[in-house]
Write an enzyme that holds these catalytic residues in place. Structure first.
Site, PDB file in Angstrom:
ATOM      1  CG  ASP A  78      16.693  -2.467   1.160  1.00 36.18           C
ATOM      2  OD1 ASP A  78      16.726  -2.745   2.371  1.00 36.18           O
ATOM      3  OD2 ASP A  78      15.779  -2.819   0.394  1.00 36.18           O
TER       4      ASP A  78
ATOM      5  CB  THR B   8      -0.907   0.044   1.245  1.00 35.33           C
ATOM      6  OG1 THR B   8      -0.054   0.058   2.407  1.00 35.33           O
ATOM      7  CG2 THR B   8      -1.827  -1.157   1.311  1.00 35.33           C
TER       8      THR B   8
END
Ligand code: PRP
Ligand code: URA
Length: 209
Positions: free
Chosen positions: A202, A107
Site C-alpha cells: 500500500d 487469518t
C-alpha cells in the site's frame, strides 16, 4: 541448516528510517526500497559461483569471469516488484518469474492467485524477493512452489523480517538462506511487523486509501 544474514551498515539504518517514517510519500518510499534492495543484493550474491572466460583488453589477453548458474528472481506480488529492478541491475541475465500471493486479512494466511513459473527447466538459483517477512506464510508458500518446480538452491531476500517468520523458515525450509536488512521485535495481533513500516504494498503503490 539455513542461516540468517542481517546487514549491519549505517546506510541501511538511514534508508530504513525513511521507509519506517509514516510521513514518507510513495515516491520516496520506492526510492529507499530500491536503495536498500541494492545493498541487500550486494550481500546476498557474495557467494555466487563464477567461471573464467578469455577476454582481451586494449593492452593484452586475460581471463574475465562470468556467472555460472542460471538465476531466477521470484518477486512476490505486489511489494516484491520494487526489489526486481535493483537485482536486475546487478544480474542483467536473470529471469523474472512472478508469484501472486496476498494475505487473507482475517487469518493472515497467504492466498495464491497468480504464478508465472513454467512447468519444466527450473533455474539453478532462485532469489525470492519480498520486503516483508512477517509470519513467513507467504515465503514458505513460495518455497513450496519453487520446490515443485525443481529449484535446488533458494535464497530469501527481505528488507524487514520478524523473528516469527525467520523461525518458520528455519523449521520448514532449513536449506533456504535468509538475507535481510533488519530483524524487528515481533508481530502484533494483526500479524503486522512491530515497529515495521505498515503495509509495504500500500505504501509503495499509494493504495492506502
Ligand atoms: C505482504 C508482504 C508479504 C506478506 C508477508 O503482502 O509483501 O508478501 O504480506 O506476510 P507473511 O510473512 O505473514 O506471509 P500482502 O499480503 O500485503 O499482499 P499485497 O502486497 O499484494 O497487498
Ligand atoms: N505485510 C506487510 O506489508 N507489512 C507487515 O507488517 C506484515 C505483512
Amino acid at each position: 541448516m539455513s542461516s540468517t544474514r542481517i546487514l549491519d551498515h549505517p546506510l541501511v539504518d538511514c534508508h530504513l528510517s525513511v521507509l519506517r517514517n509514516k510521513s514518507t510519500r510513495p515516491a520516496e518510499f520506492r526510492q529507499s526500497m530500491h536503495r536498500l534492495s541494492m545493498l541487500l543484493a550486494y550481500s546476498a550474491t557474495a557467494e555466487m559461483k563464477t567461471s573464467e572466460y578469455p577476454i582481451e583488453t586494449p593492452i593484452q589477453k586475460m581471463h574475465g569471469r562470468q556467472l555460472v548458474d542460471r538465476v531466477g528472481l521470484i518477486p512476490i506480488l505486489r511489494a516484491g516488484i520494487a526489489m526486481v529492478e535493483p537485482m536486475l541491475d546487478l544480474i542483467p541475465t536473470a529471469e523474472v518469474w512472478h508469484l501472486g500471493l496476498y494475505r487473507d486479512e482475517t487469518t493472515a494466511t497467504p492466498v495464491h492467485y497468480y504464478s508465472k513459473l513454467p512447468s519444466g527447466s527450473p533455474v539453478e538459483l532462485a532469489f525470492v524477493l519480498d520486503p516483508m517477512l512477517a509470519t513467513g506464510g507467504s515465503a514458505c508458500l513460495a518455497f513450496e512452489t519453487l520446490k515443485e518446480w525443481g529449484v535446488q538452491k533458494v535464497k530469501m531476500l527481505a528488507i524487514i523480517a520478524a523473528p516469527e517468520g525467520i523461525d518458520k523458515i528455519h523449521r520448514e525450509f532449513p536449506q533456504v538462506d535468509i538475507h535481510c536488512c533488519v530483524v524487528d521485535k515481533q508481530l502484533d495481533e494483526r500479524k503486522y511487523i512491530v515497529p515495521g513500516l505498515g503495509d509495504a504494498g500500500d505504501r509503495m503503490f499509494n493504495t492506502t486509501g
